[in-house]
Design an enzyme around this catalytic site. Structure first.
Site, PDB file in Angstrom:
ATOM      1  N   GLU A  85      42.573  38.129  29.477  1.00 38.73           N
ATOM      2  CA  GLU A  85      42.655  37.451  30.784  1.00 38.73           C
ATOM      3  C   GLU A  85      41.874  36.136  30.790  1.00 38.73           C
ATOM      4  OE1 GLU A  85      42.001  40.093  34.086  1.00 38.73           O
ATOM      5  OE2 GLU A  85      41.549  38.415  35.431  1.00 38.73           O
ATOM      6  N   LYS A 263      37.385  46.865  39.417  1.00 37.05           N
ATOM      7  CA  LYS A 263      38.163  46.339  38.283  1.00 37.05           C
ATOM      8  C   LYS A 263      37.478  45.083  37.738  1.00 37.05           C
ATOM      9  CE  LYS A 263      41.769  44.126  36.124  1.00 37.05           C
ATOM     10  NZ  LYS A 263      41.866  42.741  35.687  1.00 37.05           N
ATOM     11  N   HIS A 376      42.187  29.646  36.762  1.00 37.99           N
ATOM     12  CA  HIS A 376      43.345  29.880  35.895  1.00 37.99           C
ATOM     13  C   HIS A 376      44.100  28.566  35.669  1.00 37.99           C
ATOM     14  CE1 HIS A 376      43.756  34.467  36.709  1.00 37.99           C
ATOM     15  NE2 HIS A 376      42.555  34.104  36.383  1.00 37.99           N
TER      16      HIS A 376
HETATM   17  C1  MEV Z   1      40.854  40.149  38.196  1.00 36.41           C
HETATM   18  O1  MEV Z   1      40.996  40.576  36.875  1.00 36.41           O
HETATM   19  C2  MEV Z   1      39.581  40.681  38.804  1.00 36.41           C
HETATM   20  C3  MEV Z   1      39.387  40.385  40.277  1.00 36.41           C
HETATM   21  O2  MEV Z   1      40.534  40.804  40.993  1.00 36.41           O
HETATM   22  C4  MEV Z   1      38.166  41.139  40.716  1.00 36.41           C
HETATM   23  C5  MEV Z   1      37.922  41.088  42.205  1.00 36.41           C
HETATM   24  O3  MEV Z   1      38.862  40.929  42.987  1.00 36.41           O
HETATM   25  O4  MEV Z   1      36.750  41.293  42.581  1.00 36.41           O
HETATM   26  C6  MEV Z   1      39.242  38.891  40.511  1.00 36.41           C
END
Ligand code: MEV
Length: 388
Positions: A85, A263, A376
Protein backbone atom coordinates in the site's frame (compact mmCIF):
# COMPACT_ATOMS: atom_id res chain seq x y z
CA UNK A 1 -9.91 -15.11 -22.31
CA UNK A 2 -10.82 -17.54 -19.52
CA UNK A 3 -10.51 -21.29 -19.96
CA UNK A 4 -12.74 -23.99 -18.54
CA UNK A 5 -10.80 -26.65 -16.74
CA UNK A 6 -11.24 -29.34 -14.13
CA UNK A 7 -9.65 -28.52 -10.76
CA UNK A 8 -9.45 -32.20 -9.84
CA UNK A 9 -5.79 -33.23 -9.86
CA UNK A 10 -4.67 -36.20 -7.85
CA UNK A 11 -1.12 -36.41 -6.54
CA UNK A 12 -0.31 -32.80 -7.51
CA UNK A 13 1.88 -32.56 -4.42
CA UNK A 14 3.99 -35.51 -5.62
CA UNK A 15 5.11 -33.70 -8.78
CA UNK A 16 8.24 -31.58 -9.01
CA UNK A 17 7.82 -27.80 -9.21
CA UNK A 18 8.55 -27.89 -12.96
CA UNK A 19 6.02 -30.65 -13.54
CA UNK A 20 3.35 -28.80 -11.53
CA UNK A 21 4.04 -25.63 -13.46
CA UNK A 22 3.87 -27.41 -16.80
CA UNK A 23 0.56 -28.97 -15.82
CA UNK A 24 -0.94 -25.64 -14.68
CA UNK A 25 0.42 -23.93 -17.79
CA UNK A 26 -1.35 -26.41 -19.97
CA UNK A 27 -4.57 -26.49 -17.96
CA UNK A 28 -5.11 -22.71 -17.74
CA UNK A 29 -3.26 -21.71 -20.88
CA UNK A 30 -0.39 -19.67 -19.42
CA UNK A 31 1.86 -18.01 -21.97
CA UNK A 32 5.63 -18.61 -22.09
CA UNK A 33 6.10 -15.12 -20.66
CA UNK A 34 3.77 -15.80 -17.73
CA UNK A 35 5.49 -19.12 -17.10
CA UNK A 36 8.91 -17.53 -17.03
CA UNK A 37 7.67 -14.99 -14.42
CA UNK A 38 6.49 -17.89 -12.27
CA UNK A 39 9.84 -19.60 -12.71
CA UNK A 40 11.72 -16.65 -11.21
CA UNK A 41 12.10 -17.61 -7.55
CA UNK A 42 14.21 -14.54 -6.74
CA UNK A 43 16.61 -15.06 -3.83
CA UNK A 44 15.03 -18.41 -3.01
CA UNK A 45 16.04 -21.74 -4.40
CA UNK A 46 12.94 -23.55 -5.71
CA UNK A 47 13.79 -26.51 -3.42
CA UNK A 48 13.60 -24.19 -0.39
CA UNK A 49 10.09 -23.04 -1.30
CA UNK A 50 9.01 -26.57 -2.10
CA UNK A 51 9.53 -27.74 1.47
CA UNK A 52 7.81 -24.76 3.11
CA UNK A 53 4.30 -25.64 1.92
CA UNK A 54 2.67 -28.09 -0.47
CA UNK A 55 1.85 -27.74 -4.19
CA UNK A 56 4.32 -24.86 -4.72
CA UNK A 57 4.68 -23.52 -8.27
CA UNK A 58 6.26 -20.09 -7.67
CA UNK A 59 7.43 -17.51 -5.15
CA UNK A 60 5.53 -14.24 -4.60
CA UNK A 61 7.29 -10.90 -4.17
CA UNK A 62 6.24 -7.66 -2.46
CA UNK A 63 8.00 -4.34 -1.82
CA UNK A 64 10.38 -4.24 1.14
CA UNK A 65 10.80 -0.74 2.57
CA UNK A 66 12.36 0.98 5.58
CA UNK A 67 10.47 3.24 7.99
CA UNK A 68 12.79 5.87 9.45
CA UNK A 69 12.95 8.12 12.53
CA UNK A 70 11.77 5.63 15.16
CA UNK A 71 13.04 5.82 18.71
CA UNK A 72 11.73 3.16 21.09
CA UNK A 73 12.81 3.03 24.75
CA UNK A 74 15.59 5.48 23.97
CA UNK A 75 17.03 3.45 21.05
CA UNK A 76 16.84 4.28 17.37
CA UNK A 77 15.42 1.73 14.95
CA UNK A 78 15.15 1.53 11.17
CA UNK A 79 12.08 -0.64 10.63
CA UNK A 80 11.70 -2.99 7.65
CA UNK A 81 8.16 -3.17 6.28
CA UNK A 82 6.69 -5.47 3.64
CA UNK A 83 3.44 -4.27 2.08
CA UNK A 84 1.86 -3.14 -1.15
CA UNK A 85 0.00 0.00 0.00
CA UNK A 86 1.39 3.42 -0.97
CA UNK A 87 1.83 6.19 1.64
CA UNK A 88 1.95 3.85 4.66
CA UNK A 89 5.74 3.79 5.11
CA UNK A 90 6.14 7.49 4.33
CA UNK A 91 3.40 8.43 6.79
CA UNK A 92 4.88 6.27 9.56
CA UNK A 93 8.37 7.75 9.03
CA UNK A 94 6.96 11.25 9.04
CA UNK A 95 4.89 10.84 12.20
CA UNK A 96 7.66 8.92 14.06
CA UNK A 97 9.72 12.13 13.84
CA UNK A 98 6.97 13.99 15.73
CA UNK A 99 7.55 11.86 18.85
CA UNK A 100 11.31 12.35 19.10
CA UNK A 101 11.17 15.75 20.85
CA UNK A 102 9.11 14.05 23.57
CA UNK A 103 11.30 10.97 24.01
CA UNK A 104 9.96 8.73 21.24
CA UNK A 105 7.95 5.61 22.06
CA UNK A 106 7.97 3.99 25.48
CA UNK A 107 7.24 0.28 25.23
CA UNK A 108 6.68 -1.82 28.34
CA UNK A 109 8.24 -5.17 29.20
CA UNK A 110 6.46 -8.12 27.54
CA UNK A 111 6.35 -11.58 29.12
CA UNK A 112 6.75 -14.15 26.33
CA UNK A 113 3.98 -16.41 27.62
CA UNK A 114 1.61 -18.27 25.30
CA UNK A 115 -1.51 -20.27 26.12
CA UNK A 116 -1.91 -23.91 25.07
CA UNK A 117 -5.52 -25.16 25.30
CA UNK A 118 -6.58 -28.73 26.03
CA UNK A 119 -10.30 -29.48 25.62
CA UNK A 120 -11.74 -32.26 27.82
CA UNK A 121 -15.30 -33.52 27.22
CA UNK A 122 -17.55 -36.33 28.55
CA UNK A 123 -16.53 -35.60 32.13
CA UNK A 124 -18.54 -37.44 34.81
CA UNK A 125 -18.07 -34.88 37.59
CA UNK A 126 -16.82 -31.45 36.59
CA UNK A 127 -16.19 -30.15 40.11
CA UNK A 128 -14.20 -33.24 41.13
CA UNK A 129 -12.25 -33.22 37.88
CA UNK A 130 -11.27 -29.56 38.31
CA UNK A 131 -9.98 -30.41 41.81
CA UNK A 132 -8.09 -33.45 40.47
CA UNK A 133 -6.35 -31.37 37.79
CA UNK A 134 -5.52 -28.62 40.31
CA UNK A 135 -4.07 -31.24 42.70
CA UNK A 136 -1.80 -32.62 39.95
CA UNK A 137 -0.58 -29.34 38.49
CA UNK A 138 3.05 -30.00 39.32
CA UNK A 139 3.07 -33.42 37.59
CA UNK A 140 1.36 -31.92 34.55
CA UNK A 141 3.92 -29.12 34.40
CA UNK A 142 6.81 -31.59 34.69
CA UNK A 143 5.32 -33.78 31.98
CA UNK A 144 4.87 -30.81 29.62
CA UNK A 145 8.34 -29.46 30.30
CA UNK A 146 9.93 -32.82 29.49
CA UNK A 147 8.94 -32.21 25.84
CA UNK A 148 11.34 -29.32 25.36
CA UNK A 149 14.57 -29.67 27.37
CA UNK A 150 16.28 -26.88 25.40
CA UNK A 151 13.51 -24.38 26.22
CA UNK A 152 13.74 -25.36 29.90
CA UNK A 153 17.53 -25.06 29.88
CA UNK A 154 17.23 -21.53 28.48
CA UNK A 155 14.78 -20.54 31.23
CA UNK A 156 11.43 -21.09 29.49
CA UNK A 157 8.71 -23.70 29.89
CA UNK A 158 5.31 -24.06 31.54
CA UNK A 159 4.89 -21.46 34.27
CA UNK A 160 1.37 -22.28 35.40
CA UNK A 161 -1.79 -24.17 34.57
CA UNK A 162 -5.31 -22.73 34.55
CA UNK A 163 -8.41 -24.90 34.71
CA UNK A 164 -11.58 -23.49 33.16
CA UNK A 165 -14.96 -25.27 33.35
CA UNK A 166 -16.95 -24.27 30.28
CA UNK A 167 -20.64 -24.62 29.44
CA UNK A 168 -21.12 -25.32 25.76
CA UNK A 169 -23.88 -26.35 23.33
CA UNK A 170 -22.45 -29.88 23.69
CA UNK A 171 -22.60 -29.83 27.47
CA UNK A 172 -19.99 -29.12 30.13
CA UNK A 173 -16.31 -29.26 29.24
CA UNK A 174 -13.08 -28.47 31.06
CA UNK A 175 -10.49 -26.40 29.24
CA UNK A 176 -6.97 -26.59 30.60
CA UNK A 177 -4.60 -23.75 29.80
CA UNK A 178 -0.86 -24.36 29.81
CA UNK A 179 0.89 -21.03 30.29
CA UNK A 180 4.21 -21.50 28.53
CA UNK A 181 7.13 -19.11 28.49
CA UNK A 182 8.31 -19.61 24.90
CA UNK A 183 11.23 -17.13 25.13
CA UNK A 184 12.28 -16.05 21.62
CA UNK A 185 9.93 -18.28 19.61
CA UNK A 186 6.43 -17.50 18.39
CA UNK A 187 5.73 -20.65 20.36
CA UNK A 188 3.14 -22.65 18.41
CA UNK A 189 5.38 -25.71 18.01
CA UNK A 190 6.50 -25.92 21.63
CA UNK A 191 3.02 -25.21 23.01
CA UNK A 192 1.22 -27.67 20.72
CA UNK A 193 3.71 -30.43 21.55
CA UNK A 194 3.23 -29.80 25.27
CA UNK A 195 -0.57 -29.70 24.99
CA UNK A 196 -0.53 -33.04 23.15
CA UNK A 197 1.83 -34.55 25.72
CA UNK A 198 -0.34 -33.82 28.76
CA UNK A 199 -3.59 -34.95 27.12
CA UNK A 200 -3.47 -38.67 28.12
CA UNK A 201 -2.76 -37.79 31.76
CA UNK A 202 -5.64 -35.29 31.76
CA UNK A 203 -7.94 -38.03 30.42
CA UNK A 204 -6.80 -40.27 33.27
CA UNK A 205 -7.38 -37.58 35.89
CA UNK A 206 -10.84 -36.64 34.64
CA UNK A 207 -12.01 -39.92 33.11
CA UNK A 208 -12.99 -37.68 30.21
CA UNK A 209 -11.97 -37.52 26.59
CA UNK A 210 -9.55 -34.99 25.13
CA UNK A 211 -10.20 -33.55 21.69
CA UNK A 212 -8.42 -30.28 20.82
CA UNK A 213 -4.84 -29.61 21.94
CA UNK A 214 -3.71 -26.35 20.39
CA UNK A 215 -2.24 -22.90 21.04
CA UNK A 216 -4.61 -19.94 21.52
CA UNK A 217 -3.93 -16.94 19.33
CA UNK A 218 -5.55 -14.72 21.93
CA UNK A 219 -2.19 -14.28 23.64
CA UNK A 220 -3.35 -12.27 26.66
CA UNK A 221 -0.22 -13.23 28.60
CA UNK A 222 1.97 -11.73 25.88
CA UNK A 223 0.64 -8.17 25.82
CA UNK A 224 2.62 -5.43 24.14
CA UNK A 225 1.94 -1.89 25.32
CA UNK A 226 3.42 1.44 24.33
CA UNK A 227 2.90 5.14 24.75
CA UNK A 228 4.11 8.24 22.91
CA UNK A 229 3.59 11.98 22.80
CA UNK A 230 3.07 13.43 19.31
CA UNK A 231 4.06 17.05 18.96
CA UNK A 232 1.08 19.36 18.40
CA UNK A 233 2.83 21.78 16.06
CA UNK A 234 4.42 19.04 13.97
CA UNK A 235 1.07 17.28 13.66
CA UNK A 236 -0.34 20.47 12.13
CA UNK A 237 -1.67 22.40 15.11
CA UNK A 238 -4.56 22.33 17.54
CA UNK A 239 -7.18 21.64 14.91
CA UNK A 240 -5.47 18.45 13.71
CA UNK A 241 -5.10 17.23 17.31
CA UNK A 242 -8.80 17.98 17.80
CA UNK A 243 -9.59 16.06 14.62
CA UNK A 244 -7.62 13.03 15.84
CA UNK A 245 -9.44 13.05 19.18
CA UNK A 246 -12.74 13.26 17.29
CA UNK A 247 -11.67 10.32 15.11
CA UNK A 248 -10.87 8.35 18.26
CA UNK A 249 -14.26 9.23 19.78
CA UNK A 250 -15.90 8.08 16.53
CA UNK A 251 -14.05 4.72 16.66
CA UNK A 252 -14.97 4.21 20.33
CA UNK A 253 -18.64 4.77 19.55
CA UNK A 254 -18.91 2.92 16.24
CA UNK A 255 -17.82 -0.63 15.35
CA UNK A 256 -17.72 0.15 11.61
CA UNK A 257 -15.15 2.84 12.27
CA UNK A 258 -13.29 0.82 14.97
CA UNK A 259 -12.62 -1.88 12.37
CA UNK A 260 -10.89 0.57 10.02
CA UNK A 261 -9.16 2.36 12.89
CA UNK A 262 -7.60 -0.97 13.92
CA UNK A 263 -6.80 -1.82 10.29
CA UNK A 264 -4.61 1.31 10.25
CA UNK A 265 -2.72 -0.03 13.28
CA UNK A 266 -2.27 -3.43 11.63
CA UNK A 267 -0.92 -1.78 8.45
CA UNK A 268 2.25 -1.18 10.42
CA UNK A 269 2.34 -4.26 12.60
CA UNK A 270 1.62 -6.76 9.82
CA UNK A 271 4.21 -5.16 7.51
CA UNK A 272 6.87 -5.76 10.18
CA UNK A 273 5.44 -9.20 10.96
CA UNK A 274 5.92 -10.17 7.31
CA UNK A 275 9.36 -8.58 7.08
CA UNK A 276 10.53 -10.74 9.99
CA UNK A 277 8.99 -13.97 8.66
CA UNK A 278 6.33 -14.17 11.37
CA UNK A 279 2.77 -15.51 11.17
CA UNK A 280 0.54 -12.62 10.07
CA UNK A 281 -2.69 -14.58 10.57
CA UNK A 282 -1.81 -15.31 14.20
CA UNK A 283 -1.09 -11.64 14.86
CA UNK A 284 -4.32 -10.47 13.15
CA UNK A 285 -6.41 -13.08 14.99
CA UNK A 286 -4.96 -12.10 18.36
CA UNK A 287 -5.33 -8.37 17.77
CA UNK A 288 -8.93 -8.41 16.60
CA UNK A 289 -10.08 -10.92 19.22
CA UNK A 290 -8.48 -8.77 21.90
CA UNK A 291 -10.24 -5.72 20.43
CA UNK A 292 -13.54 -7.61 20.70
CA UNK A 293 -13.19 -8.80 24.31
CA UNK A 294 -15.60 -6.19 25.66
CA UNK A 295 -17.42 -5.30 22.46
CA UNK A 296 -15.22 -4.51 19.45
CA UNK A 297 -13.22 -1.34 20.29
CA UNK A 298 -10.23 0.63 19.05
CA UNK A 299 -6.97 -0.95 20.25
CA UNK A 300 -5.45 2.48 20.91
CA UNK A 301 -6.47 5.33 23.22
CA UNK A 302 -5.81 9.05 22.86
CA UNK A 303 -5.81 12.16 25.00
CA UNK A 304 -4.35 15.67 24.93
CA UNK A 305 -1.67 16.70 27.47
CA UNK A 306 -1.36 20.06 29.24
CA UNK A 307 0.72 21.45 26.36
CA UNK A 308 -1.90 20.48 23.78
CA UNK A 309 0.19 17.58 22.42
CA UNK A 310 -1.42 14.29 21.47
CA UNK A 311 -0.71 11.36 23.79
CA UNK A 312 -1.42 7.93 22.34
CA UNK A 313 -1.32 4.45 23.83
CA UNK A 314 -1.62 1.08 22.17
CA UNK A 315 -2.04 -2.34 23.74
CA UNK A 316 -2.47 -5.68 22.00
CA UNK A 317 -1.26 -9.28 22.18
CA UNK A 318 1.83 -9.77 20.01
CA UNK A 319 3.18 -13.29 19.49
CA UNK A 320 6.28 -12.48 17.44
CA UNK A 321 9.31 -14.75 17.37
CA UNK A 322 12.86 -14.48 16.12
CA UNK A 323 13.62 -18.20 16.04
CA UNK A 324 11.86 -21.08 14.34
CA UNK A 325 10.00 -21.37 11.04
CA UNK A 326 10.55 -18.72 8.43
CA UNK A 327 12.15 -16.30 10.90
CA UNK A 328 15.38 -18.29 10.59
CA UNK A 329 15.13 -19.65 7.04
CA UNK A 330 13.88 -16.63 5.06
CA UNK A 331 16.98 -14.62 4.07
CA UNK A 332 15.10 -11.31 4.28
CA UNK A 333 13.70 -12.16 7.72
CA UNK A 334 17.26 -12.55 9.00
CA UNK A 335 18.35 -9.32 7.31
CA UNK A 336 15.34 -7.55 8.86
CA UNK A 337 16.56 -8.44 12.35
CA UNK A 338 20.01 -7.14 11.42
CA UNK A 339 18.55 -3.84 10.14
CA UNK A 340 16.55 -3.54 13.35
CA UNK A 341 19.57 -4.56 15.43
CA UNK A 342 17.39 -6.93 17.43
CA UNK A 343 18.32 -10.28 18.93
CA UNK A 344 15.29 -11.08 21.09
CA UNK A 345 11.56 -11.49 20.58
CA UNK A 346 10.54 -9.07 23.31
CA UNK A 347 12.33 -6.16 21.67
CA UNK A 348 10.78 -7.02 18.31
CA UNK A 349 7.29 -6.79 19.81
CA UNK A 350 8.22 -3.54 21.59
CA UNK A 351 9.15 -2.03 18.23
CA UNK A 352 6.10 -3.53 16.51
CA UNK A 353 3.64 -2.01 18.97
CA UNK A 354 5.36 1.39 18.54
CA UNK A 355 5.05 1.08 14.77
CA UNK A 356 1.35 0.20 15.16
CA UNK A 357 0.67 3.28 17.26
CA UNK A 358 2.62 5.51 14.89
CA UNK A 359 0.79 4.11 11.86
CA UNK A 360 -2.53 4.71 13.58
CA UNK A 361 -1.69 8.37 14.30
CA UNK A 362 -0.36 8.80 10.76
CA UNK A 363 -3.68 7.59 9.31
CA UNK A 364 -5.81 9.65 11.70
CA UNK A 365 -3.72 12.74 11.04
CA UNK A 366 -4.17 12.40 7.29
CA UNK A 367 -7.89 11.71 7.68
CA UNK A 368 -8.35 14.63 10.06
CA UNK A 369 -6.56 17.04 7.73
CA UNK A 370 -6.01 16.67 3.97
CA UNK A 371 -7.56 13.18 3.66
CA UNK A 372 -5.59 10.10 2.63
CA UNK A 373 -6.05 10.44 -1.11
CA UNK A 374 -3.69 13.44 -1.27
CA UNK A 375 -0.73 11.28 -0.19
CA UNK A 376 -1.67 8.59 -2.70
CA UNK A 377 -1.88 11.22 -5.45
CA UNK A 378 1.59 12.59 -4.57
CA UNK A 379 3.03 9.10 -4.99
CA UNK A 380 1.12 8.62 -8.21
CA UNK A 381 2.58 11.88 -9.54
CA UNK A 382 6.10 10.73 -8.61
CA UNK A 383 5.51 7.52 -10.55
CA UNK A 384 4.33 9.46 -13.60
CA UNK A 385 7.36 11.79 -13.38
CA UNK A 386 9.71 8.78 -13.18
CA UNK A 387 8.07 7.25 -16.26
CA UNK A 388 8.45 10.38 -18.39
C1 MEV B 1 -5.88 2.33 5.05
O1 MEV B 1 -5.07 1.24 4.74
C2 MEV B 1 -5.90 2.58 6.53
C3 MEV B 1 -6.86 3.66 7.00
O2 MEV B 1 -8.15 3.40 6.48
C4 MEV B 1 -6.86 3.64 8.50
C5 MEV B 1 -7.89 4.54 9.12
O3 MEV B 1 -8.92 4.83 8.52
O4 MEV B 1 -7.66 4.90 10.30
C6 MEV B 1 -6.44 5.02 6.46
Amino acid sequence: MTMNYSSEISGFYKLSINERLALIKEKVGLTDEETSILKNFGYFKPEQMDILIENVIASYQLPYAIACNFMVNGRDYLIPMVLEEPSVVAAASNVARMTRKWGGFQSEKIPQVMIGQVQIVDIKNTEESVKEIEAHKEELITLANKQDPILIKLGGGVEDIEVRPLDTIKGPMIIVHLLVNVLDAMGANAVNTMAEAVAPYLEELTEGKVYLRIISNLATHRMAKCKATFDKEMLGGEEVVEGIINAYAFAKADTYRASTHNKGIMNGIIALTLATGNDTRAIEAGAHTYAALNGYSPLSTFKVDVNGNLVGELELPLALGIIGGLTKTHPLARISLKILGIDNAEELAQVAVALGLCQNVAALRALASEGIQAGHMRLHKRKEQKKS
